[in-house]
Design a protein around this motif. Sequence first.
Motif, PDB file in Angstrom:
ATOM      1  N   GLY A   1      43.223  56.378  65.462  1.00  0.00           N
ATOM      2  CA  GLY A   1      42.325  56.156  64.342  1.00  0.00           C
ATOM      3  C   GLY A   1      42.514  54.783  63.758  1.00  0.00           C
ATOM      4  O   GLY A   1      43.241  53.950  64.307  1.00  0.00           O
ATOM      5  N   ARG A   2      41.829  54.524  62.658  1.00  0.00           N
ATOM      6  CA  ARG A   2      41.956  53.246  61.959  1.00  0.00           C
ATOM      7  C   ARG A   2      42.838  53.423  60.722  1.00  0.00           C
ATOM      8  O   ARG A   2      42.847  54.479  60.102  1.00  0.00           O
ATOM      9  N   TYR A   3      43.551  52.373  60.370  1.00  0.00           N
ATOM     10  CA  TYR A   3      44.518  52.448  59.280  1.00  0.00           C
ATOM     11  C   TYR A   3      43.796  52.331  57.944  1.00  0.00           C
ATOM     12  O   TYR A   3      43.404  51.252  57.512  1.00  0.00           O
ATOM     13  N   GLY A   4      43.634  53.448  57.290  1.00  0.00           N
ATOM     14  CA  GLY A   4      42.981  53.460  55.989  1.00  0.00           C
ATOM     15  C   GLY A   4      42.833  54.884  55.495  1.00  0.00           C
ATOM     16  O   GLY A   4      42.923  55.851  56.261  1.00  0.00           O
ATOM     17  N   ASP A   5      42.637  55.041  54.203  1.00  0.00           N
ATOM     18  CA  ASP A   5      42.346  56.325  53.582  1.00  0.00           C
ATOM     19  C   ASP A   5      43.376  57.382  53.969  1.00  0.00           C
ATOM     20  O   ASP A   5      44.562  57.189  53.793  1.00  0.00           O
ATOM     21  N   GLU A   6      42.908  58.532  54.519  1.00  0.00           N
ATOM     22  CA  GLU A   6      43.811  59.641  54.822  1.00  0.00           C
ATOM     23  C   GLU A   6      44.850  59.265  55.869  1.00  0.00           C
ATOM     24  O   GLU A   6      46.003  59.705  55.788  1.00  0.00           O
ATOM     25  N   VAL A   7      44.452  58.480  56.871  1.00  0.00           N
ATOM     26  CA  VAL A   7      45.392  58.089  57.925  1.00  0.00           C
ATOM     27  C   VAL A   7      46.545  57.288  57.325  1.00  0.00           C
ATOM     28  O   VAL A   7      47.721  57.543  57.613  1.00  0.00           O
ATOM     29  N   ARG A   8      46.216  56.335  56.474  1.00  0.00           N
ATOM     30  CA  ARG A   8      47.251  55.525  55.820  1.00  0.00           C
ATOM     31  C   ARG A   8      48.174  56.400  54.974  1.00  0.00           C
ATOM     32  O   ARG A   8      49.401  56.245  55.005  1.00  0.00           O
ATOM     33  N   ALA A   9      47.596  57.341  54.236  1.00  0.00           N
ATOM     34  CA  ALA A   9      48.390  58.201  53.366  1.00  0.00           C
ATOM     35  C   ALA A   9      49.377  59.040  54.167  1.00  0.00           C
ATOM     36  O   ALA A   9      50.539  59.188  53.781  1.00  0.00           O
ATOM     37  N   VAL A  10      48.943  59.587  55.284  1.00  0.00           N
ATOM     38  CA  VAL A  10      49.817  60.438  56.090  1.00  0.00           C
ATOM     39  C   VAL A  10      50.918  59.613  56.745  1.00  0.00           C
ATOM     40  O   VAL A  10      52.090  60.005  56.756  1.00  0.00           O
ATOM     41  N   VAL A  11      50.559  58.453  57.304  1.00  0.00           N
ATOM     42  CA  VAL A  11      51.556  57.594  57.951  1.00  0.00           C
ATOM     43  C   VAL A  11      52.634  57.178  56.953  1.00  0.00           C
ATOM     44  O   VAL A  11      53.837  57.235  57.245  1.00  0.00           O
ATOM     45  N   LEU A  12      52.226  56.737  55.759  1.00  0.00           N
ATOM     46  CA  LEU A  12      53.194  56.290  54.757  1.00  0.00           C
ATOM     47  C   LEU A  12      54.029  57.445  54.208  1.00  0.00           C
ATOM     48  O   LEU A  12      55.219  57.269  53.920  1.00  0.00           O
ATOM     49  N   ALA A  13      53.431  58.614  54.065  1.00  0.00           N
ATOM     50  CA  ALA A  13      54.195  59.760  53.583  1.00  0.00           C
ATOM     51  C   ALA A  13      55.312  60.110  54.564  1.00  0.00           C
ATOM     52  O   ALA A  13      56.433  60.429  54.157  1.00  0.00           O
ATOM     53  N   HIS A  14      55.012  60.033  55.839  1.00  0.00           N
ATOM     54  CA  HIS A  14      56.031  60.314  56.852  1.00  0.00           C
ATOM     55  C   HIS A  14      57.083  59.220  56.895  1.00  0.00           C
ATOM     56  O   HIS A  14      58.287  59.488  56.870  1.00  0.00           O
ATOM     57  N   LYS A  15      56.642  57.983  56.926  1.00  0.00           N
ATOM     58  CA  LYS A  15      57.572  56.866  57.127  1.00  0.00           C
ATOM     59  C   LYS A  15      58.386  56.559  55.884  1.00  0.00           C
ATOM     60  O   LYS A  15      59.620  56.413  55.964  1.00  0.00           O
ATOM     61  N   GLU A  16      57.738  56.453  54.738  1.00  0.00           N
ATOM     62  CA  GLU A  16      58.406  55.939  53.541  1.00  0.00           C
ATOM     63  C   GLU A  16      58.876  57.027  52.577  1.00  0.00           C
ATOM     64  O   GLU A  16      59.792  56.790  51.795  1.00  0.00           O
ATOM     65  N   ARG A  17      58.246  58.198  52.622  1.00  0.00           N
ATOM     66  CA  ARG A  17      58.586  59.210  51.621  1.00  0.00           C
ATOM     67  C   ARG A  17      59.259  60.443  52.221  1.00  0.00           C
ATOM     68  O   ARG A  17      59.415  61.456  51.554  1.00  0.00           O
ATOM     69  N   GLY A  18      59.623  60.343  53.501  1.00  0.00           N
ATOM     70  CA  GLY A  18      60.427  61.396  54.109  1.00  0.00           C
ATOM     71  C   GLY A  18      59.729  62.718  54.324  1.00  0.00           C
ATOM     72  O   GLY A  18      60.391  63.761  54.386  1.00  0.00           O
ATOM     73  N   ALA A  19      58.412  62.718  54.448  1.00  0.00           N
ATOM     74  CA  ALA A  19      57.682  63.955  54.746  1.00  0.00           C
ATOM     75  C   ALA A  19      57.776  64.213  56.249  1.00  0.00           C
ATOM     76  O   ALA A  19      56.820  64.012  57.005  1.00  0.00           O
TER      77      ALA A  19
END
Length: 255
Positions: free
Chosen positions: A17-35
């Motif tokens: 997909g493209r990096y934005g909106d929901e995709v960005r939120a999920v990627v950052l939640a996994h990488k930076e917030r330990g989800a």
Amino acid sequence: MRPSPEPPGLPPVYAAGRYGDEVRAVVLAHKERGALGLARPLGAALAGAVVRATAATGALPGAAAPHAVGHRWNPPGRVPSAADSGHGSRSGPRPAASGLEAPRTALRDAAGPLVPAAPWSAPRPLPLLLVVPVPSARRAVAQRGHDATARIARAAARELRRRGVPARAAAVLRQRRPVADQAELGADGRLANLSGAIAAVGSAVPLLAAAPLVLVDDLMTTGASLAVAAGALAAAGGRVVGAAVVAGPHDSPND
């Protein structure tokens, strides 16, 4: 997807997909917030991009080829019923070979003329595929408490095996010197920052020569990390057949 400008040595890159909106939120939640529970769906998305990369290059004969004209993905060994599809003849099921359903009609090539469907042979075992994550900086891994890219790569390999592709996640690349934070660097700065910083583990050389390799990462921005990592694998005798990422840039000139 191709970045612009494109760094030298960048393999063909496919994105889920493209990096934005929901995709960005999920990627950052996994990488930076330990989800960490998000590794599974991110890995499944990445596995789809890996399949496209291998299908495009022919690295895995008979593997799934999404969106190929006249073909649909079926789990290996499954013979679809006539009611499964809205295209072609409904006279009954046709043999399935290694995950690709035999086309019911002739195929139309890019130029337009009809070409006969290729003859189908019995399914054969697929070769091993190595899914190689781009290495994360040790500092970043320590700060986050986990290696996000390696975790997603392992989840992608599990998903590929579930689909019938014998894949293995192989974390065989290392950063051999500290690198600067790339967030504020442009394309040229990122390439200079990473040049000579990534190398393959010496003990992995026999493994790299034994199977096709697909580089994986969570994101592609300028392509510098993928290009440098591909060069390191090639220098160690590996055969990189493509690259796959969860998300690519919005302004990529190609889909």
